[in-house]
Motif scaffolding. Sequence first.
Motif, short mmCIF file in Angstrom:
data_model
loop_
_atom_site.label_atom_id
_atom_site.label_comp_id
_atom_site.label_asym_id
_atom_site.label_seq_id
_atom_site.Cartn_x
_atom_site.Cartn_y
_atom_site.Cartn_z
N ARG A 1 0.85 -1.05 0.13
CA ARG A 1 -0.12 -0.24 -0.03
C ARG A 1 0.88 1.30 0.09
NH1 ARG A 1 -3.88 -1.87 4.85
NH2 ARG A 1 -1.88 -2.71 5.52
N LEU A 2 2.25 1.67 0.43
CA LEU A 2 3.24 2.40 0.35
C LEU A 2 3.67 3.12 -0.67
CD1 LEU A 2 5.91 1.19 2.44
CD2 LEU A 2 3.90 2.40 3.23
N LEU A 3 3.15 1.21 -1.87
CA LEU A 3 3.34 2.23 -3.55
C LEU A 3 2.58 2.39 -4.30
CD1 LEU A 3 6.24 0.78 -4.94
CD2 LEU A 3 4.40 -0.98 -5.87
N SER A 4 1.99 4.55 -3.72
CA SER A 4 0.89 5.01 -4.73
C SER A 4 1.20 5.14 -6.06
CB SER A 4 1.27 6.38 -4.30
OG SER A 4 2.43 7.24 -5.12
N ASP A 5 0.13 5.63 -6.65
CA ASP A 5 -0.07 5.53 -8.44
C ASP A 5 0.94 6.35 -9.08
OD1 ASP A 5 -3.15 7.45 -7.93
OD2 ASP A 5 -0.66 7.30 -7.47
N ARG A 6 1.67 7.20 -7.87
CA ARG A 6 3.31 7.89 -8.33
C ARG A 6 3.93 6.54 -8.58
NH1 ARG A 6 6.33 10.51 -6.15
NH2 ARG A 6 5.18 10.41 -3.67
N PHE A 7 3.85 5.37 -8.25
CA PHE A 7 5.86 4.59 -8.27
C PHE A 7 5.20 3.73 -9.35
CE2 PHE A 7 7.99 5.62 -4.68
CZ PHE A 7 7.69 6.39 -4.28
#
Lengths: 118, 111
Positions: A59-65
């Motif tokens: 969940r740390l991986l936002s859609d910017r990643f």
Amino acid sequence: DTGVSQDPRHKITKRGQNVTFRCDPISEHNRLYWYRQTLGQGPEFLTYFQNEAQLEKSRLLSDRFSAERPKGSFSTLEIQRTEQGDSAMYLCASSFGTSGSKSYNEQFFGPGTRLTVL
Amino acid sequence: RKEVEQDPGPFNVPEGATVAFNCTYSNSASQSFFWYRQDCRKEPKLLMSVYSSGNEDGRFTAQLNRASQYISLLIRDSKLSDSATYLCVVNPTGGGNKLTFGTGTQLKVEL
């Protein structure tokens, strides 16, 4: 040197810019992992690949990643529209993956890419 | 509650001393356990895996207590070069082999 390699080792960027990091795993390893580490904390899992398939994302991986491993060898991690909170050490690791032996789960880390967002 | 908890230290010990680190984990179904060592501004390096029967590697001994969800690392005859942060690491079941790290325990070995 046949260990995990990462490039670049350091990256300084301005807020809002895009950055891309590369990881080359140990050649016999089919699993590749990305972690992020901030000062005073242990590494936190971001995502992992089994060969070219991305099997789990934190969940740390936002859609910017976004991460890719197109041919099941090296991987790239891209951060779009960087924010100051993205400043961290980005670590890549690799392992053999499951095969019934505990040693196949041992993960070996690269030297990391230290990102500073100004 | 954090998934993996460690005393952050620092532990300051004289050369030659024996020092022990403890770690607790919250997921009782966790399958694999490790100790990693991390030097300042470097990547974590695998020190040893931790097996149910306990294991030893030279001056280092690791123990696992599944009933108490507790892992330990004992360092005997500590050397100046043992100064580092020791990370307790757990691989939760069903986690796809992702590792969950504690925040680390800092060890400083002094003359």
